[in-house]
Design a protein around this motif. Structure first.
Motif, mmCIF file in Angstrom:
data_model
loop_
_atom_site.group_PDB
_atom_site.id
_atom_site.type_symbol
_atom_site.label_atom_id
_atom_site.label_comp_id
_atom_site.label_asym_id
_atom_site.label_seq_id
_atom_site.Cartn_x
_atom_site.Cartn_y
_atom_site.Cartn_z
ATOM 1 N N ILE A 1 1.111 -0.800 -0.441
ATOM 2 C CA ILE A 1 0.118 0.328 -0.366
ATOM 3 C C ILE A 1 0.723 1.163 0.108
ATOM 4 O O ILE A 1 0.535 2.189 -1.058
ATOM 5 N N TYR A 2 2.352 1.018 0.855
ATOM 6 C CA TYR A 2 2.532 2.603 1.079
ATOM 7 C C TYR A 2 4.065 2.523 -0.386
ATOM 8 O O TYR A 2 3.227 3.666 -1.095
ATOM 9 N N VAL A 3 3.868 2.016 -1.297
ATOM 10 C CA VAL A 3 4.872 1.813 -2.227
ATOM 11 C C VAL A 3 3.708 2.092 -3.635
ATOM 12 O O VAL A 3 4.030 2.944 -4.454
ATOM 13 N N ALA A 4 2.542 1.507 -3.997
ATOM 14 C CA ALA A 4 0.831 2.033 -4.276
ATOM 15 C C ALA A 4 0.905 3.908 -3.785
ATOM 16 O O ALA A 4 1.202 4.132 -5.298
ATOM 17 N N THR A 5 1.163 3.919 -3.028
ATOM 18 C CA THR A 5 0.553 5.257 -2.389
ATOM 19 C C THR A 5 1.607 6.395 -2.977
ATOM 20 O O THR A 5 1.388 7.611 -3.817
ATOM 21 N N VAL A 6 3.119 6.047 -2.844
ATOM 22 C CA VAL A 6 3.859 7.127 -3.110
ATOM 23 C C VAL A 6 4.302 6.622 -4.906
ATOM 24 O O VAL A 6 4.027 8.275 -5.396
ATOM 25 N N PHE A 7 3.901 5.704 -5.221
ATOM 26 C CA PHE A 7 3.556 5.866 -6.715
ATOM 27 C C PHE A 7 2.979 6.770 -7.876
ATOM 28 O O PHE A 7 3.132 7.371 -8.895
ATOM 29 N N SER A 8 1.388 6.073 -6.981
ATOM 30 C CA SER A 8 0.850 6.951 -7.630
ATOM 31 C C SER A 8 1.060 8.931 -7.274
ATOM 32 O O SER A 8 0.749 9.353 -8.416
ATOM 33 N N GLN A 9 0.751 8.820 -5.998
ATOM 34 C CA GLN A 9 1.786 10.556 -5.990
ATOM 35 C C GLN A 9 2.532 10.948 -7.418
ATOM 36 O O GLN A 9 2.775 12.151 -7.852
ATOM 37 N N ARG A 10 3.762 10.256 -6.789
ATOM 38 C CA ARG A 10 4.559 10.942 -7.610
ATOM 39 C C ARG A 10 4.434 10.492 -9.277
ATOM 40 O O ARG A 10 4.535 11.749 -10.634
ATOM 41 N N GLN B 1 1.074 11.123 -10.504
ATOM 42 C CA GLN B 1 0.126 12.246 -10.506
ATOM 43 C C GLN B 1 0.707 13.647 -10.869
ATOM 44 O O GLN B 1 -0.112 15.036 -11.453
ATOM 45 N N VAL B 2 1.713 13.956 -9.981
ATOM 46 C CA VAL B 2 2.625 14.943 -10.566
ATOM 47 C C VAL B 2 3.595 15.370 -11.814
ATOM 48 O O VAL B 2 3.098 16.665 -12.425
ATOM 49 N N GLU B 3 3.698 14.561 -12.127
ATOM 50 C CA GLU B 3 4.524 14.829 -13.753
ATOM 51 C C GLU B 3 2.786 15.176 -14.312
ATOM 52 O O GLU B 3 1.905 14.795 -14.503
ATOM 53 N N ALA B 4 4.029 15.638 -15.572
ATOM 54 C CA ALA B 4 2.909 16.933 -16.042
ATOM 55 C C ALA B 4 1.987 16.147 -18.071
ATOM 56 O O ALA B 4 1.195 16.488 -18.236
ATOM 57 N N GLU B 5 3.676 15.236 -17.436
ATOM 58 C CA GLU B 5 3.040 15.078 -19.406
ATOM 59 C C GLU B 5 2.015 13.182 -18.954
ATOM 60 O O GLU B 5 1.422 12.709 -17.849
ATOM 61 N N LYS B 6 0.636 13.552 -20.717
ATOM 62 C CA LYS B 6 -0.325 12.840 -19.910
ATOM 63 C C LYS B 6 -0.339 11.606 -20.453
ATOM 64 O O LYS B 6 0.638 11.213 -21.407
ATOM 65 N N SER B 7 -1.643 10.539 -20.578
ATOM 66 C CA SER B 7 -1.298 8.981 -20.829
ATOM 67 C C SER B 7 -2.134 8.768 -21.447
ATOM 68 O O SER B 7 -3.335 9.667 -21.498
ATOM 69 N N ALA B 8 -3.001 7.460 -21.338
ATOM 70 C CA ALA B 8 -3.785 7.064 -22.498
ATOM 71 C C ALA B 8 -5.197 7.054 -20.729
ATOM 72 O O ALA B 8 -4.548 7.070 -19.832
ATOM 73 N N PHE B 9 -6.266 7.416 -21.332
ATOM 74 C CA PHE B 9 -7.406 7.263 -20.029
ATOM 75 C C PHE B 9 -7.359 6.037 -19.085
ATOM 76 O O PHE B 9 -7.316 6.603 -17.792
ATOM 77 N N LEU B 10 -6.667 4.636 -19.388
ATOM 78 C CA LEU B 10 -7.484 3.609 -18.793
ATOM 79 C C LEU B 10 -6.164 3.664 -17.657
ATOM 80 O O LEU B 10 -6.179 3.674 -16.663
ATOM 81 N N THR C 1 4.451 20.293 -4.666
ATOM 82 C CA THR C 1 3.941 19.160 -4.969
ATOM 83 C C THR C 1 2.164 19.688 -4.891
ATOM 84 O O THR C 1 0.887 19.060 -5.255
ATOM 85 N N TYR C 2 2.470 20.054 -3.502
ATOM 86 C CA TYR C 2 0.446 19.494 -2.930
ATOM 87 C C TYR C 2 0.275 21.341 -2.428
ATOM 88 O O TYR C 2 0.849 21.582 -1.014
#
Length: 725
Positions: A355-364, A366-375, A456-457
C-alpha cells in the motif's frame, strides 16, 4: 401477627399444614445459614420483614393501579373486574386528583400516538419487515445497522451544511462584508489552476468526476473552497471556528450515539455469555425465530440451530480436551500458534508495504505533467484503492486457512478471524494516510519554507480529501461490480447447471460479518474525510441508500443465509464495537492534522493560522472577560485535577454499585436453582402420594372382592391421603 407464609422461613414452630413445606431444600438451606443467629434476633428481623412486606404489598398495589389494565398479568375476567373497580373509584376523585389523572392519561395517549407516528415514518420499515420474515433476525441486523449509518451520515451532513456550507452559500448571493483568509508569505500563496483551460476530451471529464480533480477541485466539495475567515452582518461569524467545532461535533455525536446503542446489546451479551447452561436453554426453548414466514428460511433456521448446538457441544469437548492437555502438548500448540501469528504479521507487513509503495508511486505519477491513456491514467489515480481492495480480498482467505491449524474453539475461530480482518481493513487506511503525510511533509530542500511540501501539494487538505473521495467511490463500484458480475452469474449457473462441481460450489452465501466490515470500512473513510471533504457525508448517505437496495435485491434473488449463523443479539453488539474501533482510528489522523500539521497557506479557512487548532485560543481572546475567564478556568490544572478526582470517585461508586448488583444477581440465580430443587422435591412427594393412593385403592378393591365372595355387603370407607413429614 406474623403471616402464615412467613412462618415457613423463620424459626418459630410451623403449623401442621406446613410440615411438607418445612422439608423443602430452600427452607433447609435457610435454616443452615441462620444457625449462628439467635432466636430473638430472628424474630425481630422477621417482624421487620413482615412490616416491610406489608408496605411492599401496599406499594405494589398502588403501583398496579397506575398501570393500564391491559398490562396487568391477569385474566380477562379479572381485568374487567379491575376496570370496574377503577371506574367506581375514579368517580369519587375530584379536584386536584381528577386533574392529575386526566393529565396523566392525556400525556400517555400523546406519547403512544407519537411512538406510533415515528414507527410509521421509520426508514425502510416495510422492506426490513419483509427481510425479517424471509431470512430471520440474523440478516435483519445487517440492514438495521445499515439504516443506522444512513441516519448518522445524514446528521453529519446537516452539521457541515448548516454551520459551514450554508454561510458561504448565503454570502455569495447577498451583500455582506467578508474577510478572506490570507498569508504574509508570498511564496506560499501561489495556487496554480487545476481545471482544464482549453478544449478537453470527454474521458478527462470522467477522470475528473471519479477522482475529484479538475473542475471539481475548487467547488463546495472540498476543503480549499472555504477560504473565508469572517462574515460581518448583524454579528460576526467566525467560519474557521465553526468549521473546527462542526468537525468535533460530528465526532462526539457519533461516539455518543454508538455508545448509547451498544449499551443494550452489551447487557444482552453479558446475560448470554454468563452461563453455558443458560445458553443451551435459550437455544432449545427460545431459539426459534417466529418472524420467519418462508418455508426455505424456516428450514435454514432449523439447520442453523442444529449447527449452533453442535458448535456448543464441540466447544465443550474442546474445553475438556484443553483441560486434559499435557505440558508437552501445550508447548507444542503454543509454539505453533506463535509461528502462525508471526506468519500473519508478515502477511500484514507485506500488505502495508505494498500500500505504501502504491501510494508513493501514484503520487509521483500524478505530479508529472505528461499525459497518458485514459485507462492508464485512471489506474494510476486509483492504484492505492486497488491495492487496498486486493489486500482486503486476499487476507481473509489466508486468515481462514491459518485459523484451522491453531486449534481454537469454533466460536473463537470466527471472532478471531473477524478481528484480524477488522485490523487489516482499518489499518490499511492508516497506512494510506501515513504514506500521504510522508509525501506532504517531505521537502527537497533542507527546510520547508511553508511548513509542508507546497510545491507538490499547494493545498494538501484538498488532496487528502480527493484520496478519501476516491476510496468511497471505488468501494461503491466494487460492491456493484461484485453483485452484477459475480453473484448474479453464479446464481444463474447454479440454477441451470446440474454438474457435481457446480452443486458443490453452491449458491452464494450472505455472510453478515463480511458485509458489515465493508460498510464499517466505508464509514471510517467518511469520518476521516469529512474534515477535508465536507460533502462526503452526503455522498456516503446516497451510497448507503443504494447499497441497501443492491444488497436487498442480491439477498432475495442471488444469495442464501450463511450455514454458520450469526445471532442478532451478539452481532448487534459486535457491529457497534467494530464501528467504535473505526471511530477511534478515524479520530487519530483528524486530530493530528488539526493540532500538528501546518495548515495550507493558499486555501481553506485556516490560512491565517499555523495549525487549525490555533483558531480556538485566538477565538477565546476575543470573548468577553467573564466568559474568557470561565473558559481559562476550565482549561487550568486545578480544574483538571478536581475533575479527575470527581471522575475517580464516580467510577469507584459505579464499580461498587456494579459489584452489589452482581451479588444480587448471583443470589437470584441461587434462588432460581433452589426453586428448581423445590419443584423436583414436590414432584417426588406427589409421585409418592400417587403411588400410595394407588396401592391403597388396589388393597381396598381386593378386600372388597374377597368379602363379596364371602357374601358380605360392606360400605367402602373413603380413602384420606395425609402426607407425612
Amino acid at each position: 401477627m406474623m403471616d402464615e407464609p412467613d412462618a415457613v422461613f423463620w424459626d418459630r414452630p410451623a403449623p401442621v399444614g406446613n410440615l411438607l413445606l418445612d422439608q423443602l431444600p430452600s427452607y433447609q438451606s435457610l435454616l443452615y445459614r441462620r444457625k449462628s443467629s439467635t432466636r430473638r434476633r430472628g424474630s425481630g428481623r422477621s417482624r421487620q420483614l413482615s412490616i416491610r412486606s406489608g408496605k411492599w404489598e401496599e406499594q405494589t398495589h398502588s403501583g398496579e393501579e397506575l398501570r393500564p389494565v391491559r398490562e396487568l398479568p391477569k385474566s380477562m375476567q379479572d381485568k374487567r373486574r379491575e376496570k370496574q373497580q377503577r371506574l367506581q373509584q375514579g368517580g369519587t376523585v375530584t379536584g386536584w386528583g381528577l386533574w392529575r389523572l386526566n393529565v396523566h392519561r392525556s400525556l400517555k395517549r400523546v406519547k403512544e400516538d407519537g411512538v406510533d407516528l415515528l414507527s410509521a415514518l421509520q426508514l425502510w420499515r416495510t422492506d426490513i419487515h419483509l427481510i425479517e420474515g424471509m431470512f430471520g433476525t440474523g440478516i435483519l441486523s445487517y440492514f438495521s445497522f445499515l439504516r443506522f449509518l444512513v441516519l448518522l451520515n445524514f446528521i453529519m451532513f446537516l452539521l457541515m451544511f448548516v454551520f459551514v456550507m450554508l454561510p458561504v452559500i448565503l454570502t455569495s448571493h447577498t451583500s455582506h462584508n467578508i474577510t478572506y483568509s490570507s498569508t504574509n508569505v508570498s511564496e506560499c500563496s501561489v495556487y496554480p489552476p487545476t481545471s482544464h483551460q482549453s478544449l478537453v476530451a470527454f474521458h478527462e471529464h470522467i477522470t475528473d468526476l471519479l477522482s475529484g480533480t479538475g473542475f471539481l477541485e475548487r467547488t463546495y466539495l472540498f476543503y480549499g473552497y472555504y477560504n473565508l475567515e469572517f462574515i460581518h452582518s448583524h454579528f460576526t461569524y467566525n467560519l474557521p471556528l465553526a468549521y473546527l467545532l462542526a468537525t468535533i461535533s460530528y465526532l462526539l455525536l457519533s461516539l455518543v450515539w454508538i455508545v448509547k446503542r451498544s449499551a443494550s446489546g452489551f447487557k444482552r451479551k453479558l446475560i448470554q455469555d454468563e452461563d453455558r447452561f443458560q445458553s443451551f436453554c435459550n437455544k432449545i426453548f427460545a431459539g426459534w425465530d417466529f418472524c420467519i414466514t418462508n418455508e426455505n428460511a424456516a428450514r435454514l433456521k432449523r439447520s442453523s440451530l442444529l449447527y449452533e448446538m453442535k458448535t456448543d457441544l464441540e466447544e465443550e469437548r474442546i474445553k475438556r480436551r484443553m483441560a486434559n492437555r499435557t505440558r508437552s502438548e501445550r508447548c507444542r500448540i503454543y509454539a505453533l500458534r506463535a509461528a502462525l501469528n508471526l506468519f500473519v504479521m508478515a502477511v500484514l507487513v507485506t500488505c502495508f508495504y505494498c500500500i505504501y509503495v502504491a501510494t508513493v508511486f501514484s503520487q509521483r505519477k500524478q505530479v508529472e505533467a505528461e499525459k497518458s491513456a485514459f485507462l492508464q491514467e485512471l489506474v494510476v489515480e486509483y492504484l492505492p484503492s486497488i491495492v487496498i481492495t486486493l489486500a482486503n480480498f486476499i487476507t481473509p482467505l489466508i486468515f481462514s486457512l491459518i485459523i484451522t491449524f491453531e486449534d481454537y474453539s469454533p466460536a473463537f475461530e470466527i471472532r478471531f478471524t473477524l478481528m484480524r480482518c477488522v485490523f487489516m481493513r482499518l489499518a490499511s487506511i492508516g497506512v494510506l494516510l501515513f504514506s500521504l503525510w510522508v509525501q506532504i511533509t517531505f521537502c527537497e530542500s533542507q527546510e520547508c519554507l511553508c511548513g509542508y511540501n507546497h510545491k507538490t501539494y499547494p493545498c494538501w487538505e484538498t488532496h487528502v480529501g480527493q484520496e478519501m473521495y476516491k476510496l468511497v467511490i471505488f468501494d461503491f463500484l466494487i460492491i456493484v461490480a461484485v453483485t452484477v458480475f459475480v453473484e448474479f452469474p453464479r446464481k444463474i449457473i447454479v440454477s441451470h447447471c446440474d454438474h457435481g462441481l457446480v452443486r458443490w460450489w453452491g449458491q452464494q452465501e450472505f455472510a453478515v460479518p463480511q458485509n458489515v466490515l465493508e460498510i464499517v470500512y466505508g464509514q471510517t473513510i467518511c469520518w476521516i474525510g469529512t474534515f477535508y471533504c465536507p460533502l462526503l457525508p452526503a455522498i456516503n448517505t446516497v451510497k448507503y441508500v443504494l447499497v441497501f437496495y443492491i444488497k436487498k435485491v442480491s439477498l432475495v434473488t442471488n444469495c442464501r443465509p450463511a450455514t454458520r449463523p450469526f445471532r442478532a443479539s451478539s452481532s448487534h453488539f459486535f457491529f457497534l464495537v467494530v464501528l467504535l474501533i473505526g471511530l477511534a482510528l478515524a479520530s487519530v489522523p483528524v486530530t493530528v492534522s488539526i493540532a500538528e500539521i501546518q495548515a495550507s497557506r493558499v486555501c481553506g479557512p485556516f490560512v491565517s493560522y499555523s495549525t487549525s487548532w490555533q483558531v480556538v485560543p485566538r477565538g477565546i481572546t476575543q470573548l468577553p472577560l467573564g466568559l474568557r475567564s470561565f473558559l481559562l478556568a476550565l482549561a487550568s490544572e486545578a480544574f483538571a485535577v478536581s475533575f479527575f478526582v470527581i471522575t475517580c470517585l464516580g467510577m469507584f461508586y459505579v464499580i461498587a454499585l456494579a459489584g452489589a448488583h452482581k451479588r444480587v444477581i448471583e443470589q437470584l440465580r441461587d434462588q432460581l436453582a433452589m426453586e428448581g430443587r423445590d419443584k423436583r422435591f414436590l414432584i417426588q412427594k406427589l409421585y409418592q402420594a400417587q403411588q400410595a393412593t394407588y396401592g391403597r385403592s388396589a388393597d381396598a378393591k381386593g378386600l372388597r372382592r374377597n368379602r363379596a365372595h364371602a357374601g358380605l355387603c360392606l360400605v367402602e370407607p373413603s380413602v384420606v391421603l395425609e402426607t407425612q413429614a
